[in-house]
Design a protein around this motif. Structure first.
Motif, PDB file in Angstrom:
ATOM      1  N   GLN A  26       0.805  -1.215   0.014  1.00 20.57           N
ATOM      2  CA  GLN A  26      -0.011  -0.033   0.122  1.00 20.57           C
ATOM      3  C   GLN A  26       0.895   1.181  -0.137  1.00 20.57           C
ATOM      4  O   GLN A  26       0.595   2.233  -0.811  1.00 20.57           O
ATOM      5  CB  GLN A  26      -0.917  -0.003   1.216  1.00 20.57           C
ATOM      6  CG  GLN A  26      -1.865  -1.007   1.069  1.00 20.57           C
ATOM      7  CD  GLN A  26      -2.787  -1.152   2.444  1.00 20.57           C
ATOM      8  OE1 GLN A  26      -2.561  -0.570   3.448  1.00 20.57           O
ATOM      9  NE2 GLN A  26      -3.859  -2.025   2.433  1.00 20.57           N
ATOM     10  N   LEU A  30       1.455   4.323  -3.176  1.00 18.18           N
ATOM     11  CA  LEU A  30       1.298   5.539  -2.828  1.00 18.18           C
ATOM     12  C   LEU A  30       2.387   6.288  -3.410  1.00 18.18           C
ATOM     13  O   LEU A  30       2.218   7.584  -4.214  1.00 18.18           O
ATOM     14  CB  LEU A  30       1.231   6.144  -1.310  1.00 18.18           C
ATOM     15  CG  LEU A  30      -0.136   5.674  -0.412  1.00 18.18           C
ATOM     16  CD1 LEU A  30       0.129   5.957   0.920  1.00 18.18           C
ATOM     17  CD2 LEU A  30      -1.141   6.685  -1.077  1.00 18.18           C
ATOM     18  N   ASP A  33       2.081   6.422  -6.981  1.00 17.84           N
ATOM     19  CA  ASP A  33       1.185   7.496  -7.567  1.00 17.84           C
ATOM     20  C   ASP A  33       1.573   9.007  -7.708  1.00 17.84           C
ATOM     21  O   ASP A  33       1.030   9.872  -7.942  1.00 17.84           O
ATOM     22  CB  ASP A  33      -0.088   7.544  -6.740  1.00 17.84           C
ATOM     23  CG  ASP A  33      -0.920   6.100  -7.131  1.00 17.84           C
ATOM     24  OD1 ASP A  33      -0.724   5.568  -8.012  1.00 17.84           O
ATOM     25  OD2 ASP A  33      -1.829   5.839  -6.113  1.00 17.84           O
ATOM     26  N   PRO A  51      -1.571  12.124  -3.487  1.00 15.49           N
ATOM     27  CA  PRO A  51      -0.380  11.484  -2.969  1.00 15.49           C
ATOM     28  C   PRO A  51       0.431  12.037  -2.306  1.00 15.49           C
ATOM     29  O   PRO A  51       1.068  11.384  -1.128  1.00 15.49           O
ATOM     30  CB  PRO A  51       0.293  11.293  -4.683  1.00 15.49           C
ATOM     31  CG  PRO A  51      -0.863  11.494  -5.545  1.00 15.49           C
ATOM     32  CD  PRO A  51      -1.699  12.467  -4.860  1.00 15.49           C
ATOM     33  N   ALA A  54      -1.234  12.071   1.553  1.00 18.31           N
ATOM     34  CA  ALA A  54      -1.397  10.828   1.858  1.00 18.31           C
ATOM     35  C   ALA A  54       0.175  10.453   2.500  1.00 18.31           C
ATOM     36  O   ALA A  54       0.451   9.958   3.678  1.00 18.31           O
ATOM     37  CB  ALA A  54      -1.677   9.757   1.022  1.00 18.31           C
ATOM     38  N   ILE A  55       1.077  10.750   1.758  1.00 14.72           N
ATOM     39  CA  ILE A  55       2.500  10.186   2.078  1.00 14.72           C
ATOM     40  C   ILE A  55       3.088  11.109   3.170  1.00 14.72           C
ATOM     41  O   ILE A  55       3.704  10.608   4.181  1.00 14.72           O
ATOM     42  CB  ILE A  55       3.424  10.498   0.784  1.00 14.72           C
ATOM     43  CG1 ILE A  55       3.275   9.364  -0.088  1.00 14.72           C
ATOM     44  CG2 ILE A  55       5.099  10.426   1.269  1.00 14.72           C
ATOM     45  CD1 ILE A  55       3.925   9.453  -1.644  1.00 14.72           C
ATOM     46  N   CYS A  58       1.763   9.577   6.158  1.00 14.10           N
ATOM     47  CA  CYS A  58       2.121   8.259   6.798  1.00 14.10           C
ATOM     48  C   CYS A  58       3.183   8.046   7.740  1.00 14.10           C
ATOM     49  O   CYS A  58       4.059   8.943   7.961  1.00 14.10           O
ATOM     50  CB  CYS A  58       2.644   7.609   5.376  1.00 14.10           C
ATOM     51  SG  CYS A  58       1.377   6.968   4.385  1.00 14.10           S
TER      52      CYS A  58
END
Length: 150
Positions: A26, A30, A33, A51, A54-55, A58
């Motif tokens: 997963q 990311l 992308d 992207p 989200a990163i 993380c």
């Protein structure tokens, strides 16, 4: 009764056969992308684009996937018409790693990476010597804590 239970049983078997991808897969997706990023602002970076957001949200495990992407030369949708330069995924991964790890690009100057000030937006100014991407990738992987096996 048996005729009605058959479709339900088949559906349950089909659902059981689709395991969720591993966490590493997963995270790697990311990073993969990143080629969908279309803008990079000098101050806000790529905030507001999935992207990037989200990163940046993380856990530290994503840093290993970002380090692996340093050698990814696929183009993003970030393009400067003045310099006619399209930014590769590896450059974005490098800038994101610098931000996430709170490092300066100068720490990797001897490895062959340089960020010029010729353009106002640094995303268009990352320069790599031949072989530098691999050297920087190896150095960053040394800095990162080892991954736990799943």
């Amino acid at each position: 009764m048996m005729k009605r239970a058959w479709p339900l049983g088949l559906l349950l078997l089909a659902a059981a056969g689709c395991p969720e991808p591993s966490k590493r897969a997963q995270l790697a997706q990311l990073v993969y992308d990143l080629n969908n990023l279309h803008t990079w602002d000098e101050d806000r970076k790529a905030q507001g684009q999935y992207p990037y957001d989200a990163i940046m949200g993380c856990p530290p495990e994503i840093d290993h996937a970002l380090a692996a992407a340093l050698t990814d030369l696929r183009p993003t949708a970030i393009h400067d018409r003045v310099s006619n330069r399209t930014v590769p995924v590896g450059d974005i991964a490098f800038l994101m790693l610098l931000e996430r790890l709170k490092l300066k690009w100068e720490a990797f100057y001897k490895d062959g990476v340089f960020i010029s000030t010729q353009l106002p937006n640094q995303v268009f100014c990352v320069k790599w010597d031949p072989g530098a991407r691999g050297r920087v990738r190896a150095r960053i992987q040394e800095i990162l804590p080892p991954l736990d096996d799943e």
